[in-house]
Motif scaffolding. Sequence first.
Motif, PDB file in Angstrom:
ATOM      1  N   GLU A  92       0.841  -1.191   0.000  1.00 35.60           N
ATOM      2  CA  GLU A  92       0.000   0.000   0.000  1.00 35.60           C
ATOM      3  C   GLU A  92       0.878   1.243   0.000  1.00 35.60           C
ATOM      4  N   PRO A  93       0.799   2.077  -1.045  1.00 37.80           N
ATOM      5  CA  PRO A  93       1.642   3.278  -1.094  1.00 37.80           C
ATOM      6  C   PRO A  93       1.289   4.237   0.045  1.00 37.80           C
ATOM      7  N   PRO A  94       2.278   4.755   0.755  1.00 35.63           N
ATOM      8  CA  PRO A  94       1.985   5.685   1.840  1.00 35.63           C
ATOM      9  C   PRO A  94       1.463   7.008   1.297  1.00 35.63           C
ATOM     10  N   THR A  95       0.460   7.556   1.982  1.00 33.23           N
ATOM     11  CA  THR A  95      -0.058   8.861   1.573  1.00 33.23           C
ATOM     12  C   THR A  95       0.882   9.977   2.018  1.00 33.23           C
ATOM     13  N   GLU A  96       1.614   9.714   3.103  1.00 34.91           N
ATOM     14  CA  GLU A  96       2.613  10.654   3.584  1.00 34.91           C
ATOM     15  C   GLU A  96       3.854   9.855   3.938  1.00 34.91           C
ATOM     16  N   GLY A  97       4.967  10.534   4.020  1.00 40.72           N
ATOM     17  CA  GLY A  97       6.190   9.846   4.397  1.00 40.72           C
ATOM     18  C   GLY A  97       7.373  10.360   3.622  1.00 40.72           C
ATOM     19  N   PRO A  98       8.571   9.938   4.023  1.00 40.95           N
ATOM     20  CA  PRO A  98       9.780  10.389   3.344  1.00 40.95           C
ATOM     21  C   PRO A  98       9.852   9.845   1.928  1.00 40.95           C
ATOM     22  N   VAL A  99      10.465  10.614   1.042  1.00 43.09           N
ATOM     23  CA  VAL A  99      10.573  10.237  -0.367  1.00 43.09           C
ATOM     24  C   VAL A  99      11.937   9.615  -0.632  1.00 43.09           C
ATOM     25  N   SER A 114      17.143  -2.100  -9.467  1.00 47.25           N
ATOM     26  CA  SER A 114      16.491  -0.874  -9.015  1.00 47.25           C
ATOM     27  C   SER A 114      15.034  -1.128  -8.653  1.00 47.25           C
ATOM     28  N   MET A 115      14.393  -2.046  -9.372  1.00 44.41           N
ATOM     29  CA  MET A 115      13.007  -2.390  -9.054  1.00 44.41           C
ATOM     30  C   MET A 115      12.914  -3.044  -7.681  1.00 44.41           C
ATOM     31  N   LEU A 116      13.874  -3.915  -7.370  1.00 44.74           N
ATOM     32  CA  LEU A 116      13.906  -4.547  -6.054  1.00 44.74           C
ATOM     33  C   LEU A 116      14.141  -3.519  -4.955  1.00 44.74           C
ATOM     34  N   ALA A 117      15.055  -2.584  -5.203  1.00 44.34           N
ATOM     35  CA  ALA A 117      15.316  -1.535  -4.211  1.00 44.34           C
ATOM     36  C   ALA A 117      14.062  -0.703  -3.969  1.00 44.34           C
ATOM     37  N   ALA A 118      13.389  -0.333  -5.038  1.00 42.96           N
ATOM     38  CA  ALA A 118      12.190   0.491  -4.924  1.00 42.96           C
ATOM     39  C   ALA A 118      11.081  -0.239  -4.171  1.00 42.96           C
ATOM     40  N   THR A 119      10.869  -1.501  -4.496  1.00 39.39           N
ATOM     41  CA  THR A 119       9.797  -2.261  -3.855  1.00 39.39           C
ATOM     42  C   THR A 119      10.101  -2.505  -2.387  1.00 39.39           C
ATOM     43  N   ALA A 122       9.421   0.747  -0.617  1.00 39.66           N
ATOM     44  CA  ALA A 122       7.979   1.015  -0.588  1.00 39.66           C
ATOM     45  C   ALA A 122       7.294   0.174   0.481  1.00 39.66           C
ATOM     46  N   ALA A 123       7.711  -1.084   0.614  1.00 32.62           N
ATOM     47  CA  ALA A 123       7.120  -1.956   1.623  1.00 32.62           C
ATOM     48  C   ALA A 123       7.440  -1.485   3.028  1.00 32.62           C
ATOM     49  N   ASP A 124       8.507  -0.708   3.175  1.00 35.39           N
ATOM     50  CA  ASP A 124       8.893  -0.196   4.487  1.00 35.39           C
ATOM     51  C   ASP A 124       8.312   1.185   4.762  1.00 35.39           C
ATOM     52  N   LEU A 211      17.995  -1.062   3.578  1.00 42.07           N
ATOM     53  CA  LEU A 211      16.882  -0.831   4.489  1.00 42.07           C
ATOM     54  C   LEU A 211      17.371  -0.320   5.835  1.00 42.07           C
ATOM     55  N   THR A 212      18.517  -0.798   6.282  1.00 43.18           N
ATOM     56  CA  THR A 212      19.082  -0.322   7.546  1.00 43.18           C
ATOM     57  C   THR A 212      19.362   1.166   7.484  1.00 43.18           C
ATOM     58  N   LEU A 213      20.011   1.604   6.418  1.00 39.46           N
ATOM     59  CA  LEU A 213      20.313   3.030   6.293  1.00 39.46           C
ATOM     60  C   LEU A 213      19.023   3.837   6.156  1.00 39.46           C
ATOM     61  N   ALA A 214      18.074   3.322   5.402  1.00 36.30           N
ATOM     62  CA  ALA A 214      16.804   4.037   5.238  1.00 36.30           C
ATOM     63  C   ALA A 214      16.115   4.235   6.584  1.00 36.30           C
TER      64      ALA A 214
END
Length: 259
Positions: A92-99, A114-119, A122-124, A211-214
């Motif tokens: 579910e895409p967040p309505t708010e949150g960091p970009v 890049s698709m794996l990184a993006a997904t 997004a899941a996080d 994900l850790t850095l994010a």
Amino acid sequence: MPACGDPVLSTESPAERLFAHLVEGKAREARGLILSLYLSGASLAEIADGPIRSAMKRLGELWSHEPDGIFLEHRATDICIQAVEQLRLLVEPPTEGPVALGGAPPGDPYLLPSMLAATTLAADGWHVVNLGPDTPFSAMLAAVERHAPRLVWLSISSIRNQKEVEEGVAELSARLSERGTALILGGQAAGALPIPKHMHSRRGESLADLLTLANELRFASCAKPEDGAASGKPRQRPATGDTPTAGETLSVRLPRDAP
């Protein structure tokens, strides 16, 4: 519940089963296995760093041993892309949150990393803008101006022009540093690039490191809302490692869809 008759519980590892499905071109079974792992509780980072990475690495090695290795690897890449797109629909895409914004540099044709990184991001809970493969640095900078991301990832699986990519990364790093935006470098070819001297370098080996850095960045945003950065509680606070400052560069090895 496992999908497509491919239960998670099996005498073979998920990586072995995924490799077999991909070699045989069994798209439905491969997609079902990946979906089953996700619905059974595995994170996208675990799936990407584990079964997908292992299977694609073995398929890439067929290039030098099997006459049909190239077509097998390309077909497997397409199947994995189908699976990731399917998983993305469940996030579910967040309505708010960091970009978070990113892609691959000019001359790099690989879609999957890049698709794996993006997904995964997004899941996080990140609002993700994936620019995809072969993205000119000018286009990436224009996207940064438009979307004002908290972090930018650059997935580097192949370098066509070393000088162009080195100069592009240096300019991107400098511009992002001025904005207080973190840059994350990853991919099989990222190690061939020098990290700009004015940037702090951290190296990782997986999407779990991404994900850790994010999460560290998001934690810092929560702790200091006056920064102007978007806030949002991180789902998991890493237990170790220094909190990265804005403008840091992390090199993360992302699964590559072809050697």
